[in-house]
Design a protein around this motif. Structure first.
Motif, short mmCIF file in Angstrom:
data_model
loop_
_atom_site.label_atom_id
_atom_site.label_comp_id
_atom_site.label_asym_id
_atom_site.label_seq_id
_atom_site.Cartn_x
_atom_site.Cartn_y
_atom_site.Cartn_z
N VAL A 295 -32.06 39.61 -56.05
CA VAL A 295 -31.29 38.96 -54.96
C VAL A 295 -31.75 38.01 -54.29
CG1 VAL A 295 -29.97 39.47 -52.83
CG2 VAL A 295 -29.73 40.86 -54.86
N VAL A 296 -33.23 38.49 -53.73
CA VAL A 296 -34.02 37.18 -53.09
C VAL A 296 -34.18 36.11 -53.88
CG1 VAL A 296 -36.45 36.98 -52.27
CG2 VAL A 296 -35.35 39.23 -52.07
N ARG A 297 -34.52 36.28 -55.14
CA ARG A 297 -34.41 35.02 -56.30
C ARG A 297 -33.17 34.12 -56.08
NH1 ARG A 297 -36.26 37.87 -60.52
NH2 ARG A 297 -38.10 38.33 -59.34
N ALA A 298 -31.99 34.84 -56.18
CA ALA A 298 -30.99 34.22 -56.20
C ALA A 298 -30.67 33.61 -54.69
CB ALA A 298 -29.77 35.01 -56.48
N VAL A 299 -30.91 34.06 -53.76
CA VAL A 299 -30.98 33.38 -52.54
C VAL A 299 -31.78 32.17 -52.39
CG1 VAL A 299 -31.21 33.69 -49.97
CG2 VAL A 299 -29.90 35.48 -51.25
N ARG A 300 -33.03 32.45 -52.68
CA ARG A 300 -34.04 31.15 -52.53
C ARG A 300 -33.55 30.07 -53.53
NH1 ARG A 300 -36.25 29.34 -48.64
NH2 ARG A 300 -38.15 30.52 -47.87
N GLU A 301 -32.62 30.16 -54.42
CA GLU A 301 -32.08 29.24 -55.23
C GLU A 301 -31.10 28.13 -54.49
OE1 GLU A 301 -29.76 30.81 -58.56
OE2 GLU A 301 -31.70 31.52 -59.43
N VAL A 302 -30.65 28.69 -53.18
CA VAL A 302 -29.68 27.96 -52.49
C VAL A 302 -30.31 27.69 -51.05
CG1 VAL A 302 -27.68 28.56 -53.91
CG2 VAL A 302 -28.10 29.85 -51.93
N TRP A 303 -31.16 28.58 -50.74
CA TRP A 303 -31.76 28.54 -49.42
C TRP A 303 -33.04 27.80 -49.43
CZ3 TRP A 303 -29.64 29.31 -44.68
CH2 TRP A 303 -30.35 29.47 -43.48
N PRO A 304 -32.98 26.66 -48.53
CA PRO A 304 -34.28 25.56 -48.74
C PRO A 304 -35.67 26.29 -48.47
CG PRO A 304 -32.45 24.62 -47.40
CD PRO A 304 -31.99 26.23 -47.61
N ASP A 305 -36.44 25.80 -49.27
CA ASP A 305 -37.70 26.19 -49.00
C ASP A 305 -38.32 25.82 -47.56
OD1 ASP A 305 -37.94 27.24 -51.55
OD2 ASP A 305 -38.86 25.47 -52.49
N SER A 306 -37.93 24.89 -46.86
CA SER A 306 -38.19 24.36 -45.55
C SER A 306 -37.62 25.25 -44.25
CB SER A 306 -37.60 22.87 -45.56
OG SER A 306 -36.34 22.94 -45.47
N LEU A 307 -36.87 26.33 -44.92
CA LEU A 307 -36.30 27.00 -43.73
C LEU A 307 -36.74 28.55 -43.80
CD1 LEU A 307 -32.40 25.77 -43.43
CD2 LEU A 307 -34.42 25.21 -42.23
N PRO A 308 -36.86 28.92 -42.91
CA PRO A 308 -37.43 30.53 -42.87
C PRO A 308 -36.56 31.47 -43.50
CG PRO A 308 -37.70 29.77 -40.80
CD PRO A 308 -37.02 28.63 -41.48
N LEU A 309 -37.15 32.39 -44.53
CA LEU A 309 -36.27 33.49 -45.10
C LEU A 309 -37.12 34.73 -44.76
CD1 LEU A 309 -34.19 34.33 -47.11
CD2 LEU A 309 -35.55 34.18 -49.00
N TRP A 310 -36.13 35.60 -43.97
CA TRP A 310 -36.77 36.97 -43.54
C TRP A 310 -36.14 37.81 -44.27
CZ3 TRP A 310 -37.51 36.99 -37.37
CH2 TRP A 310 -37.82 36.08 -36.92
N VAL A 311 -36.77 39.13 -44.53
CA VAL A 311 -36.34 40.35 -44.98
C VAL A 311 -36.65 41.46 -44.02
CG1 VAL A 311 -36.58 41.99 -46.82
CG2 VAL A 311 -36.54 39.52 -47.64
N ARG A 312 -35.68 42.14 -43.80
CA ARG A 312 -35.76 43.52 -43.09
C ARG A 312 -35.89 44.61 -44.03
NH1 ARG A 312 -32.83 45.55 -37.56
NH2 ARG A 312 -34.52 44.43 -36.67
N ILE A 313 -36.75 45.26 -43.76
CA ILE A 313 -36.92 46.47 -44.69
C ILE A 313 -36.99 47.82 -44.01
CG2 ILE A 313 -38.24 45.12 -46.35
CD1 ILE A 313 -40.77 46.87 -45.41
N SER A 314 -36.83 49.05 -44.55
CA SER A 314 -37.07 50.22 -44.01
C SER A 314 -38.42 50.73 -44.48
CB SER A 314 -36.04 51.32 -44.22
OG SER A 314 -34.82 51.15 -43.17
N SER A 315 -39.51 50.56 -43.68
CA SER A 315 -40.74 50.83 -44.32
C SER A 315 -41.01 52.24 -44.59
CB SER A 315 -41.90 50.44 -43.26
OG SER A 315 -41.52 50.77 -41.72
N THR A 316 -40.10 53.16 -44.20
CA THR A 316 -40.15 54.56 -44.73
C THR A 316 -39.07 55.33 -44.54
OG1 THR A 316 -41.13 56.80 -44.42
CG2 THR A 316 -41.11 55.28 -42.55
N ASP A 317 -38.57 56.12 -45.45
CA ASP A 317 -37.37 57.15 -45.33
C ASP A 317 -37.69 58.13 -44.30
OD1 ASP A 317 -36.09 55.41 -47.15
OD2 ASP A 317 -36.43 56.58 -48.71
N TRP A 318 -38.86 58.39 -43.77
CA TRP A 318 -39.26 59.41 -43.02
C TRP A 318 -38.76 60.89 -43.78
CZ3 TRP A 318 -42.41 58.02 -39.26
CH2 TRP A 318 -42.44 57.00 -38.61
#
Length: 354
Positions: free
Chosen positions: A211-234
């Motif tokens: 999904v990230v790769r597909a988005v990067r195909e259309v979102w320019p390299d010059s603009l920031p791409l962030w990803v929110r993760i859950s760093s743990t399920d606890w």
């Protein structure tokens, strides 16, 4: 200069400070189309001095909504409604960001202030999707996704990213957290697939990375791409910080610029040690071991606390959620508290503390 008010450049975009407004669902849109509420809600946070104003989780498809009242970005009408909002945010010096998401097995519920319960078909509910037919707590079981579902979701994210760009946003965030679809592929608690998308960590990361790769195909390299993760399920045996570090290393190679480090949301019985800054330690580990800029989030409320998170190297930016609901002008008040001179909107200059 206070670290909190030090500018930061990410790709071609410069943030005037390190304060971000977290994406916070408002559950206030008919047909997923933003309206006056969003203009006032988001615009006031831009006027209030934040460096980044992030629009709430916007569904990439109707079935990807958490509730029937979610904001959407699956059609052009929705994108056009967001255009003046993005322009207003930029006009007042903030970076206009938007988070795109698919709720997965946690979709098809009522808004929290309407009870928050799973919706039956008679209430307008719909069939949810997941990596496996495992329900979230007492929710109905999702349908295990087939290849056609995977292809569609991948394309939906790509199309929503393209609409975000056309609407004038200059920062995009992908939602891989809080038990929603892409997080549920990552966690062994919710992903029991036996094909190339399940089993070992490499396989569980495969679809989110596609999904990230597909988005990067259309979102320019010059603009920031962030990803929110859950760093743990606890939860023992679930997604954990070690896995998060490895994921973030991979995300960096795929062109992700910043990790927004949240946690939890996948298991309803998780015991989470809530407290001020309870997630900043894991954010610091990701920043150090994956060598990628990080946003710290979670019960950050005080300017001195936020400054401490940045000065001690736990994160590069801080993101505030409920505190920004309580005080849209938190950045202006924080600047005064920290002795930092910042510009106020001309219309409010007469009220600036001297």
């Amino acid at each position: 200069m206070s670290r909190l008010f030090e500018p930061m450049t990410i790709q071609s975009v410069t943030l005037k400070n390190r304060i971000c407004v977290s994406p916070m669902c408002q559950y206030s849109t008919p047909d997923g189309v933003a309206g006056d509420w969003h203009m006032v809600h988001l615009g006031s946070r831009a006027v209030g001095g934040a460096g980044v104003v992030m629009v709430e989780a916007s569904a990439v498809s109707p079935e990807g909504r958490i509730t029937p009242d979610d904001l959407g970005l699956w059609n052009d009408r929705q994108a056009e409604a967001l255009r003046p909002i993005a322009a207003f945010i930029r006009r007042f010096g903030a970076v206009a960001g938007i988070q795109i998401a698919h709720a997965g097995r946690k979709a098809s519920t009522a808004a929290p202030f309407k009870g928050g319960h799973p919706l039956s078909p008679s209430e307008g509910g719909w069939q949810t999707l997941g990596p496996s037919a495992l329900p979230f707590g007492h929710y109905p079981s999702p349908r295990s996704m087939e290849k056609t579902d995977l292809d569609k979701v991948r394309n939906d994210f790509r199309a929503s990213a393209q609409r975000a760009l056309s609407a004038g946003f200059n920062l995009l965030e992908l939602h891989l957290a809080h038990g929603y679809l892409l997080h549920s592929f990552l966690s062994p608690l919710s992903n029991r697939r036996t094909d190339a998308y399940g089993g070992p960590l490499e396989n569980r990361m495969r679809f989110p990375l596609e999904v990230v790769r597909a988005v990067r195909e259309v979102w320019p390299d010059s603009l920031p791409l962030w990803v929110r993760i859950s760093s743990t399920d606890w939860v023992p045996g679930g997604w954990d910080p070690e896995m998060s570090v490895e994921l973030c290393r991979r995300l960096k190679t795929e062109g992700v610029d910043v990790i927004d480090a949240s946690s939890g949301g996948l298991a309803p019985d998780a015991v989470i040690p809530l407290g001020p800054g309870y997630q900043t330690g894991i954010a610091a580990r990701i920043r150090r071991e994956a060598d990628i800029p990080v946003v710290a989030v979670g019960m950050i409320t005080d300017p001195v606390q936020a400054e401490h998170v940045l000065v001690t190297g736990q994160a590069d930016l801080v993101s505030l959620a409920r505190e920004m609901l309580r005080d849209p002008y938190w950045p202006l008040h924080a600047a005064h508290r920290l002795g930092q001179a910042v510009d106020w909107p001309d219309q409010y200059e007469r009220a600036k503390p001297r």
